[in-house]
Design an enzyme around this catalytic site. Structure first.
Site, PDB file in Angstrom:
ATOM      1  N   CYS A  91      -4.124   5.453  -1.439  1.00 56.49           N
ATOM      2  CA  CYS A  91      -4.679   4.691  -0.309  1.00 56.49           C
ATOM      3  C   CYS A  91      -3.522   4.296   0.600  1.00 56.49           C
ATOM      4  O   CYS A  91      -2.569   3.652   0.144  1.00 56.49           O
ATOM      5  CB  CYS A  91      -5.373   3.453  -0.872  1.00 56.49           C
ATOM      6  SG  CYS A  91      -5.931   2.279   0.356  1.00 56.49           S
ATOM      7  N   CYS A 125      -5.449   7.816   6.556  1.00 56.26           N
ATOM      8  CA  CYS A 125      -6.321   7.133   5.590  1.00 56.26           C
ATOM      9  C   CYS A 125      -6.871   8.221   4.687  1.00 56.26           C
ATOM     10  O   CYS A 125      -7.326   9.266   5.179  1.00 56.26           O
ATOM     11  CB  CYS A 125      -7.447   6.408   6.330  1.00 56.26           C
ATOM     12  SG  CYS A 125      -8.753   5.797   5.239  1.00 56.26           S
TER      13      CYS A 125
HETATM   14  N1  DGL Z   1      -8.477   5.181   1.642  1.00 51.99           N
HETATM   15  C1  DGL Z   1      -7.952   3.973   2.211  1.00 51.99           C
HETATM   16  C2  DGL Z   1      -6.704   4.312   3.020  1.00 51.99           C
HETATM   17  O1  DGL Z   1      -6.107   5.356   2.780  1.00 51.99           O
HETATM   18  C3  DGL Z   1      -9.072   3.282   2.857  1.00 51.99           C
HETATM   19  C4  DGL Z   1      -8.797   1.993   3.447  1.00 51.99           C
HETATM   20  C5  DGL Z   1      -9.925   1.012   3.464  1.00 51.99           C
HETATM   21  O2  DGL Z   1     -10.512   0.745   2.411  1.00 51.99           O
HETATM   22  O3  DGL Z   1     -10.147   0.476   4.542  1.00 51.99           O
HETATM   23  O4  DGL Z   1      -6.238   3.581   3.858  1.00 51.99           O
END
Ligand code: DGL
Length: 258
Positions: free
Chosen positions: A74, A183
């Site tokens: 993430c 993301c």
């Molecule tokens: N997959 C997360 C990232 O790479 C998602 C972020 C979120 O939950 O807003 O930033």
């Protein structure tokens, strides 16, 4: 060195499975444990301290299952919490950050776009990375509501198309030739993004680079699994429907309370 303990991965939800796929493909002998903290998604609009606390809780869950290495799958958790995690735990961590460097170095128009969460774009780690490329025109855009729609299984909805058009048009007008997906949820939007962007714009995400880095760290630090097909285990603390759907059959998802 041989080490058959699993690799742990976590994300605020289903997005980090885009990283898991790359790791699974490059390192098929390794066991993996994936944790989707979907109950608390999205992380992107939360203050740093909350992101740190949620990340610690996820790491504790994975360490209870004896992981030898943890991939913070993430961007928001990496850019806001990886320094704190490294200070607090002995286990090695690999994070994911928006791939501005390759995009800026390859750009011919000298203009690139970055689509990411508010948490990532406002982080110190991201600002430092941007400072290094002051000669490149970097168009930053928060992907408001994209993660919520993906978590809700609405990747192909009209609302998704509307938002993507709204976020990408200013980048097209600024003549970008690379779009950085900052993301781990966004690679699931590539088919929709492709329909909007001109053909010359390359889409860059960091998934394969994270998998290569994981391979390197296994060899150098933790040890690799013996030669056999590794297992893949998935946990979520929310409704598993969307996660199960994107994984497809053969990958059961266990719902846990934490
Ligand atoms: N997959 C997360 C990232 O790479 C998602 C972020 C979120 O939950 O807003 O930033």
């Amino acid at each position: 060195m041989q080490n058959d303990k699993p690799i742990g991965l976590f994300d605020s939800g289903i997005g980090g499975t885009s990283i898991w796929r790359e790791i699974r493909q490059l390192l098929p002998n390794e066991d993996t444990i994936y944790l989707a903290d979907s109950k608390n998604a999205p992380y992107g609009m939360r203050p740093k301290q909350e992101i740190v606390a949620l990340s610690e809780k996820n790491v504790d869950f994975l360490l209870d299952r004896d992981c030898k290495l943890i991939v913070v799958a993430c961007n928001t958790a990496t850019t806001n919490a990886i320094q704190e995690l490294r200070q607090q735990y002995k286990v090695p961590f690999i994070g994911i950050e928006p791939a501005i460097k390759p995009a800026a170095l390859k750009s011919k128009t000298n203009s690139i776009g970055v689509l990411a969460t508010k948490g990532t774009l406002s982080s110190e780690l991201f600002s430092k990375a941007v400072e290094t490329f002051q000669d490149t025109n970097i168009i930053e855009q928060v992907g408001y509501n994209l993660v919520a729609l993906i978590e809700g299984g609405q990747m192909e909805s009209e609302e998704m198309t509307r938002l993507l058009n709204q976020y990408l048009q200013p980048m097209i007008e600024a003549n970008i030739d690379h779009l950085v997906l900052g993301c781990s949820h966004y690679p699931y939007l590539i088919p929709q993004i492709r329909k909007i962007l001109p053909e010359n714009v390359q889409i860059i995400d960091s998934g394969s680079a994270v998998a290569r880095q994981t391979q390197h760290l296994l060899k150098m630090v933790t040890g690799t699994a013996e030669k056999r097909i590794g297992t893949s285990t998935f946990f979520t603390n929310s409704d598993p429907t969307v996660l199960s759907k994107i994984l497809g059959s053969g990958y059961p998802v266990e719902r846990v309370d934490f």
